[in-house]
Design an enzyme around this catalytic site. Structure first.
Site, PDB file in Angstrom:
ATOM      1  N   GLU A  38      32.766   3.628  13.355  1.00  0.00           N
ATOM      2  CA  GLU A  38      33.303   2.992  14.295  1.00  0.00           C
ATOM      3  C   GLU A  38      34.430   3.693  14.923  1.00  0.00           C
ATOM      4  O   GLU A  38      35.320   4.933  14.255  1.00  0.00           O
ATOM      5  CB  GLU A  38      34.789   1.953  13.398  1.00  0.00           C
ATOM      6  CG  GLU A  38      35.473   0.226  14.569  1.00  0.00           C
ATOM      7  CD  GLU A  38      36.255  -0.144  13.412  1.00  0.00           C
ATOM      8  OE1 GLU A  38      36.484  -0.281  12.677  1.00  0.00           O
ATOM      9  OE2 GLU A  38      37.042  -0.558  14.411  1.00  0.00           O
ATOM     10  N   ARG A 263      30.013   6.408  -1.998  1.00  0.00           N
ATOM     11  CA  ARG A 263      30.410   7.619  -0.570  1.00  0.00           C
ATOM     12  C   ARG A 263      30.689   8.496  -1.284  1.00  0.00           C
ATOM     13  O   ARG A 263      31.107   8.599  -2.216  1.00  0.00           O
ATOM     14  CB  ARG A 263      31.587   6.231   0.233  1.00  0.00           C
ATOM     15  CG  ARG A 263      32.325   5.906  -0.977  1.00  0.00           C
ATOM     16  CD  ARG A 263      33.443   4.441  -0.494  1.00  0.00           C
ATOM     17  NE  ARG A 263      34.366   5.337   0.881  1.00  0.00           N
ATOM     18  CZ  ARG A 263      34.039   4.906   2.030  1.00  0.00           C
ATOM     19  NH1 ARG A 263      33.235   3.771   1.903  1.00  0.00           N
ATOM     20  NH2 ARG A 263      34.330   5.082   2.898  1.00  0.00           N
ATOM     21  N   LYS A 273      40.881   6.987   6.399  1.00  0.00           N
ATOM     22  CA  LYS A 273      40.975   7.256   7.978  1.00  0.00           C
ATOM     23  C   LYS A 273      41.900   6.770   7.777  1.00  0.00           C
ATOM     24  O   LYS A 273      42.662   6.929   8.592  1.00  0.00           O
ATOM     25  CB  LYS A 273      39.987   6.306   8.920  1.00  0.00           C
ATOM     26  CG  LYS A 273      38.539   7.133   9.008  1.00  0.00           C
ATOM     27  CD  LYS A 273      38.247   6.215  10.524  1.00  0.00           C
ATOM     28  CE  LYS A 273      36.252   5.595  10.582  1.00  0.00           C
ATOM     29  NZ  LYS A 273      35.732   5.219  11.627  1.00  0.00           N
TER      30      LYS A 273
HETATM   31  P1  ATP Z   1      37.281   3.827   6.496  1.00  0.00           P
HETATM   32  O1  ATP Z   1      38.043   4.802   6.411  1.00  0.00           O
HETATM   33  O2  ATP Z   1      38.666   2.976   7.254  1.00  0.00           O
HETATM   34  O3  ATP Z   1      37.303   2.815   4.731  1.00  0.00           O
HETATM   35  P2  ATP Z   1      35.416   4.322   7.384  1.00  0.00           P
HETATM   36  O4  ATP Z   1      35.278   5.520   6.919  1.00  0.00           O
HETATM   37  O5  ATP Z   1      33.445   3.344   6.768  1.00  0.00           O
HETATM   38  O6  ATP Z   1      36.115   4.104   7.287  1.00  0.00           O
HETATM   39  P3  ATP Z   1      33.519   3.527   9.594  1.00  0.00           P
HETATM   40  O7  ATP Z   1      33.588   4.508  11.307  1.00  0.00           O
HETATM   41  O8  ATP Z   1      32.494   2.799   9.697  1.00  0.00           O
HETATM   42  O9  ATP Z   1      34.752   4.027   8.648  1.00  0.00           O
HETATM   43  O10 ATP Z   1      31.700   4.956   8.639  1.00  0.00           O
HETATM   44  C1  ATP Z   1      30.482   4.835   9.501  1.00  0.00           C
HETATM   45  C2  ATP Z   1      29.515   5.267   8.938  1.00  0.00           C
HETATM   46  O11 ATP Z   1      30.527   6.177   7.205  1.00  0.00           O
HETATM   47  C3  ATP Z   1      29.356   3.887   7.627  1.00  0.00           C
HETATM   48  O12 ATP Z   1      28.150   4.413   7.630  1.00  0.00           O
HETATM   49  C4  ATP Z   1      29.901   4.961   6.573  1.00  0.00           C
HETATM   50  O13 ATP Z   1      29.282   3.798   5.052  1.00  0.00           O
HETATM   51  C5  ATP Z   1      29.864   5.974   6.415  1.00  0.00           C
HETATM   52  N1  ATP Z   1      30.937   6.567   5.719  1.00  0.00           N
HETATM   53  C6  ATP Z   1      32.352   6.578   5.490  1.00  0.00           C
HETATM   54  N2  ATP Z   1      33.021   7.056   4.914  1.00  0.00           N
HETATM   55  C7  ATP Z   1      32.258   7.330   3.957  1.00  0.00           C
HETATM   56  C8  ATP Z   1      32.408   8.267   2.213  1.00  0.00           C
HETATM   57  N3  ATP Z   1      33.283   8.737   2.118  1.00  0.00           N
HETATM   58  N4  ATP Z   1      31.080   8.983   2.018  1.00  0.00           N
HETATM   59  C9  ATP Z   1      29.511   8.649   2.618  1.00  0.00           C
HETATM   60  N5  ATP Z   1      29.595   7.663   4.130  1.00  0.00           N
HETATM   61  C10 ATP Z   1      31.045   7.592   4.191  1.00  0.00           C
END
Ligand code: ATP
Ligand code: MG
Length: 567
Positions: A38, A263, A273
């Protein structure tokens, strides 16, 4: 290779699932993945893990990898984020070729599909407020209650939905909800919201839309439109999978397979974020690319290499359970990578002047220095040596503690690539601060001379005073003092665990002349001190600024050694 042999050499539960799908000839043996950020912030190391996983799988299976912006929420999204994300994905080697997509480009199709669900009695316009919907949703142990608007006719719903789209209603007054089951044990299935009214400019669509799809409604449709076969996401979406599947089944469209993995969490690091945005907005760091940030732009500016980050993502692999990785492992990988890549140079961060009293005044000689002992092709360079040099303050003690083998009155040390010197006297100013150390040198001890192999207990680095260039050096340390930064005292939050000493700026460090010409982003090993990178923003010709990438102390190697000793 036969059809039944797994194609990928790596093995984990995701690749196992894909191998099964390949053998069952599901998806005509296609493999197509995507990274769906996003655009509401900069990418961090957790996203890098997702990129490496998705891109890695596509490559291993001769498949395809898409970059798709999940830009369904106009309030937080911005073109600045879009641009930086594209740049970061490319830097990490995620090659999406010409497949750069935006969920917002699918809004028309999503709208038509919503109409289809309404027409089939599978969705309805609801006038309850967000709070009311939440209050009626029930709990894990109690079913929810049905909305009084649930029984509207398809005609009425279609008309209301069209009016929602045309902008007749203010924000929050109506939603479109799927009509599933208010008693479902899975709360996500209790008539979830598909559309909200949000009168807000979209960074790509402008004011074309005032209704926006929710993540759950939109995401599977995006995957389906793009022909994604394996939609890999993080664990928090496991409970959303039935809904992902439900929408796709109701519409009868191409059905990708959602797979969840744990994650990435890192010690001493925040990977949310929202919290990273707070660090930036409240000026705890200088920006998203502050070298202390776990963002890709921050790591890049710090001097981390893409290879080391990718390698780290490979090593940690994927799991189904949440865990926290030691940040020392990442730092260890950076060192290993730079060990072979970074030229060795000499820099004195806390200089004190040494005068070699028996060295002929005005004379300069050239000494040969090895650029990288780990890389023969890196060659050698010539270092000027003269009567005045700088050494580290810490490499001299007027009163040496036990086992201190560096310079002190009457003792000898070797100067790297040069001579053995002996401390004769010291000069202090009125405050008692040492301003000069007067030494003599043994002219017989440089390379090629008979005394070259004479041993003393320590070798220290130095820079010729006439040749030195002034540099600013920024020493970075971990941004948080706690392994889990979220573990704060009551009434406090993660900000209370910020490390007050995470940045130390040193002015007028003395570095080799060639470092004055360092280009932004150039990386070096300052001998005995660590790896450093010329700052991409602030380095100017003749006035270098260096970021410390990592020190040479390898906490991870120590942990590994201990582990092996135990075995
Ligand atoms: P927030 O930090 O607000 O929860 P987000 O990091 O999930 O948001 P996105 O832009 O939706 O933000 O993430 C894009 C992709 O990266 C998604 O498929 C998400 O699952 C993956 N992603 C995000 N954070 C992690 C993480 N810590 N480890 C592995 N994958 C991640
Ligand atoms: Mg997300």
């Amino acid at each position: 290779m036969t059809m039944t042999e797994p194609i990928s050499e790596k093995s984990d539960f995701i690749r196992d699932i894909i191998n099964e799908d390949q053998q069952a000839e599901k998806f005509q043996q296609r493999v197509h993945t995507r990274f769906p950020p996003e655009p509401n912030g900069y990418l961090h190391i957790g996203h890098a893990k997702s990129i490496c996983l998705n891109y890695g799988i596509a490559r291993e299976y001769n498949g395809k990898f898409n970059l798709r912006f999940d830009d369904t929420n106009p309030t937080k999204e911005d073109q600045e984020y879009v641009d930086s994300i594209i740049d970061d994905v490319k830097w990490l080697g995620g090659d999406f070729e010409d497949r750069l997509f935006y969920a917002s480009d699918y809004f028309d199709r999503m709208y038509e599909w919503a109409e289809k669900l309404i027409a089939h009695g599978k969705a309805y316009v609801c006038d309850l407020t967000g709070d009311e919907i939440r209050a009626m949703r029930g709990t894990l142990t109690e079913p929810g209650s049905e909305s009084p608007y649930r029984t509207r006719s398809a005609e009425e719903n279609l008309a209301l939905f069209a009016r929602m789209k045309s902008g007749e209603f203010p924000d929050g007054t109506k939603t479109l909800r799927a009509k599933i089951d208010m008693a479902s044990p899975n709360i996500n299935m209790r008539d979830p919201i598909m559309y909200r009214i949000v009168h807000e400019e979209h960074h790509r669509q402008g004011s074309t839309w005032c209704i926006y799809p929710t993540y759950d409604w939109a995401h599977g449709l995006e995957d389906s439109i793009e022909g994604v076969t394996h939609s890999i996401c993080t664990l928090e979406f496991e409970n959303h999978r039935p809904l992902y599947d439900w929408y796709i089944e109701q519409l009868g469209i191409f059905h990708p397979r959602q797979i969840e993995f744990a994650r990435l969490n890192l010690t001493y690091t925040i990977l949310s974020k929202r919290k990273l945005l707070r660090l930036v907005q409240e000026h705890h760091v200088s920006g998203w690319d502050d070298p202390r940030m776990p963002t890709i732009v921050g790591y890049r500016r710090r001097g981390y290499t893409a290879d080391a980050i990718k390698n780290f993502c490979d090593i940690i692999g994927v799991a189904k359970r949440d865990s926290t990785i030691d940040v020392a492992l990442l730092e260890h990988g950076i060192r290993e990578d730079l060990n072979t890549k970074a030229a060795r140079v000499m820099a004195v961060l806390h200089p004190v002047k040494v005068i070699i009293t028996n060295y002929p005044e005005g004379s300069v000689e050239s000494l040969e220095a090895v650029n990288n002992p780990e890389d023969e092709t890196a060659g050698t360079r010539q270092l000027p040596f003269g009567r005045e040099i700088y050494i580290e303050q810490d490499d001299f003690r007027e009163v040496p503690p036990p086992k201190y083998y560096r310079l002190s009155p009457g003792t000898e040390v070797r100067l790297r690539y040069a001579y053995i010197i002996k401390c004769e006297t010291i000069v202090k100013d009125d405050n008692g601060t040492i301003t000069e150390i007067h030494c003599t040198y043994d002219a017989d001890t440089r390379s090629g001379m008979p005394g070259a192999s004479r041993k003393v207990k320590a070798t220290i680095h130095w820079v010729s005073a006439n040749d030195a260039v002034d540099a600013e050096v920024r020493l970075y340390d971990r941004l948080f003092v706690k392994e889990n930064p979220d573990d704060a005292e009551e009434g406090n939050d993660f900000l209370s665990n910020l490390n007050p000493h995470s940045l130390q700026v040193l002015q007028q460090c003395k570095v080799e002349r060639m470092l004055g010409a360092a280009a932004p982003g150039d990386r070096f090993q300052f001998e005995r001190l660590g790896y450093f990178c010329a700052d991409a923003r602030d380095t100017k010709p003749g006035a270098p600024v260096f970021n410390r990438i990592v020190s040479l102390r390898d906490a991870w190697a120590k942990i590994e050694q201990k582990g092996q000793q135990k075995k």
